[in-house]
Design an enzyme around this catalytic site. Structure first.
Site, short mmCIF file in Angstrom:
data_model
loop_
_atom_site.label_atom_id
_atom_site.label_comp_id
_atom_site.label_asym_id
_atom_site.label_seq_id
_atom_site.Cartn_x
_atom_site.Cartn_y
_atom_site.Cartn_z
N SER A 127 3.24 26.51 11.15
CA SER A 127 3.86 27.72 10.59
C SER A 127 3.66 28.86 11.57
O SER A 127 2.71 28.86 12.36
CB SER A 127 3.18 28.08 9.27
OG SER A 127 3.58 29.37 8.85
N TYR B 176 -4.87 29.33 4.62
CA TYR B 176 -3.59 28.70 5.00
C TYR B 176 -3.29 28.96 6.47
O TYR B 176 -2.96 28.03 7.23
CB TYR B 176 -2.46 29.24 4.11
CG TYR B 176 -1.11 28.69 4.53
CD1 TYR B 176 -0.76 27.37 4.24
CD2 TYR B 176 -0.19 29.48 5.22
CE1 TYR B 176 0.47 26.86 4.63
CE2 TYR B 176 1.03 28.98 5.62
CZ TYR B 176 1.37 27.67 5.32
OH TYR B 176 2.59 27.16 5.72
N1 NAP Z 1 8.46 27.36 3.01
C1 NAP Z 1 7.95 28.15 3.95
O1 NAP Z 1 8.15 29.38 3.98
C2 NAP Z 1 7.14 27.52 5.08
C3 NAP Z 1 6.94 28.29 6.23
C4 NAP Z 1 6.19 27.73 7.28
C5 NAP Z 1 5.68 26.46 7.17
N2 NAP Z 1 5.89 25.74 6.02
C6 NAP Z 1 5.30 24.38 5.95
O2 NAP Z 1 6.34 23.47 5.72
C7 NAP Z 1 5.81 22.28 5.11
C8 NAP Z 1 6.69 21.87 3.95
O3 NAP Z 1 6.62 22.89 2.96
P1 NAP Z 1 7.85 23.31 2.06
O4 NAP Z 1 8.19 24.70 2.42
O5 NAP Z 1 8.91 22.28 2.11
O6 NAP Z 1 7.13 23.35 0.63
P2 NAP Z 1 7.40 22.53 -0.72
O7 NAP Z 1 8.82 22.65 -1.11
O8 NAP Z 1 6.37 23.03 -1.66
O9 NAP Z 1 7.08 21.02 -0.32
C9 NAP Z 1 5.77 20.59 -0.04
C10 NAP Z 1 5.70 19.09 0.03
O10 NAP Z 1 4.33 18.72 0.31
C11 NAP Z 1 3.97 17.67 -0.56
N3 NAP Z 1 2.56 17.65 -0.90
C12 NAP Z 1 1.79 18.68 -1.30
N4 NAP Z 1 0.56 18.25 -1.62
C13 NAP Z 1 0.55 16.91 -1.42
C14 NAP Z 1 -0.41 15.89 -1.60
N5 NAP Z 1 -1.65 16.13 -2.07
N6 NAP Z 1 -0.07 14.61 -1.30
C15 NAP Z 1 1.17 14.33 -0.86
N7 NAP Z 1 2.12 15.26 -0.66
C16 NAP Z 1 1.82 16.53 -0.96
C17 NAP Z 1 4.81 17.90 -1.82
O11 NAP Z 1 5.01 16.67 -2.48
P3 NAP Z 1 4.41 16.27 -3.92
O12 NAP Z 1 4.07 17.54 -4.65
O13 NAP Z 1 5.48 15.47 -4.59
O14 NAP Z 1 3.22 15.44 -3.59
C18 NAP Z 1 6.11 18.43 -1.26
O15 NAP Z 1 6.98 17.36 -0.99
C19 NAP Z 1 4.38 22.63 4.71
O16 NAP Z 1 3.49 22.08 5.67
C20 NAP Z 1 4.34 24.16 4.80
O17 NAP Z 1 3.05 24.64 5.09
C21 NAP Z 1 6.61 26.25 4.97
#
Ligand code: NAP
Length: 281
Positions: A151, A164
């Site tokens: 991120s 985080y």
């Molecule tokens: N959205 C943003 O603004 C943003 C910005 C920078 C970086 N990111 C990064 O992008 C990545 C994806 O995030 P996103 O934005 O797509 O968020 P999201 O929509 O909340 O998706 C997160 C994913 O992580 C999985 N996950 C969480 N805890 C888990 C566990 N204990 N075991 C297995 N899977 C788990 C969830 O699956 P289940 O709940 O089904 O297990 C879900 O599929 C993350 O690493 C986040 O830090 C996001």
């Protein structure tokens, strides 16, 4: 010796394991890889969502092989089960997308350990453990790729996202060092560093079920869609870029800020001039 063979990793015909495929960026990775990949392994805790995504991809791409693996990546035993299955079934993974991750928004002193612990486990330990477990397979399938979802938060110490941001600093640093180690083996390693993206991330990161209106508070020019983030990430990985910041303005700001002495950045963050703090509804 840390000097490269010619590396020609391509997503064309790849076998990709995607963690966090049930939502947001993870399901978008699956959708964008589906037309070009040979096989996708979709990992997450919510089995029903994995099934729905798999069924819809199968319908559009009948020749694509799909596996869904329910796993709670915060548990070492489930990470070991997942990798044993890959190895036992000889699934030729040549692309590992360590995407699963979560945040917790609020001050550290008010944070519950029950939210901090899984964040550290998933964002840091699971990403490192899965990479370690699957490296022999990635090596055997070389040219291969490892895409670690970090991120832009990893570039700065962020009050109210202290843990985080620190986990993402780890991901970016780990990815940079790993790419140097693995370059001679034809394994591309890229850290994806997005700014704000509208996914479920902010719902999960909000405490006590509160929705965080971070996206509304973010200047639109700094946000990116999941489609764009994933497209840029896959292009960056194929081009063997060390890092991808999938928004040109944010990339400029980050690169510019890295030229500044750290006390200036610290003061800017302290004054709230840095990345915007999320607002609670
Ligand atoms: N959205 C943003 O603004 C943003 C910005 C920078 C970086 N990111 C990064 O992008 C990545 C994806 O995030 P996103 O934005 O797509 O968020 P999201 O929509 O909340 O998706 C997160 C994913 O992580 C999985 N996950 C969480 N805890 C888990 C566990 N204990 N075991 C297995 N899977 C788990 C969830 O699956 P289940 O709940 O089904 O297990 C879900 O599929 C993350 O690493 C986040 O830090 C996001």
């Amino acid at each position: 010796m840390i000097q490269g063979l010619s590396r020609k990793f391509s997503t064309m015909g790849c076998t990709a394991l995607i963690t966090g495929a049930t939502a947001g960026l993870g399901s978008e990775f699956a959708k964008q890889l589906a037309p070009v990949a040979a096989r996708l392994i979709l990992v997450g805790r919510r089995e029903e969502r994995l099934g729905e995504l798999s069924a819809s991809l199968k319908k559009s791409f009948p020749s694509l092989r799909l596996d869904t693996l329910k796993a709670d990546l915060s548990l070492s035993s489930e990470r070991l089960n997942l990798s044993s299955r890959i190895i036992r079934e000889q699934i030729p993974v040549n692309l590992l997308i360590n995407n699963a991750g979560l945040g917790d928004l609020g001050t550290f002193d008010t944070a519950e350990w029950e939210r901090i612990a899984p964040m550290l486990e998933v964002n840091v330990t699971a990403l490192t453990h899965l990479t370690h477990l699957l490296l022999p397979m990635l090596r055997a399938q070389s040219p291969s790729g490892i895409l670690n979802v970090s991120s832009v938060a990893g570039f700065y110490p962020l009050p109210e996202m202290a843990v985080y941001a620190a986990t993402k600093a780890y991901v970016t640093s780990f990815s940079e060092a790993l790419r140097m180690e693995l370059a001679p083996e034809g394994i591309n390693v890229t850290a994806l560093c997005p700014g704000p993206v509208p996914t479920e991330f902010f719902d999960v990161a909000g405490r006590n079920g509160e929705t965080i209106r971070a996206m509304e508070r973010t200047h639109p020019s700094l946000a990116s869609t999941p489609e764009l983030v994933v497209r840029q990430a896959l292009i960056g990985l194929e081009r063997d870029k060390p890092g991808v910041i999938p928004n040109p303005l944010l990339a400029l700001l980050v690169r510019g800020s890295r030229l500044l002495p750290f006390p200036v950045i610290r003061e800017a963050i302290r004054l709230g001039v840095g990345p915007k703090r999320p607002q609670k509804v």
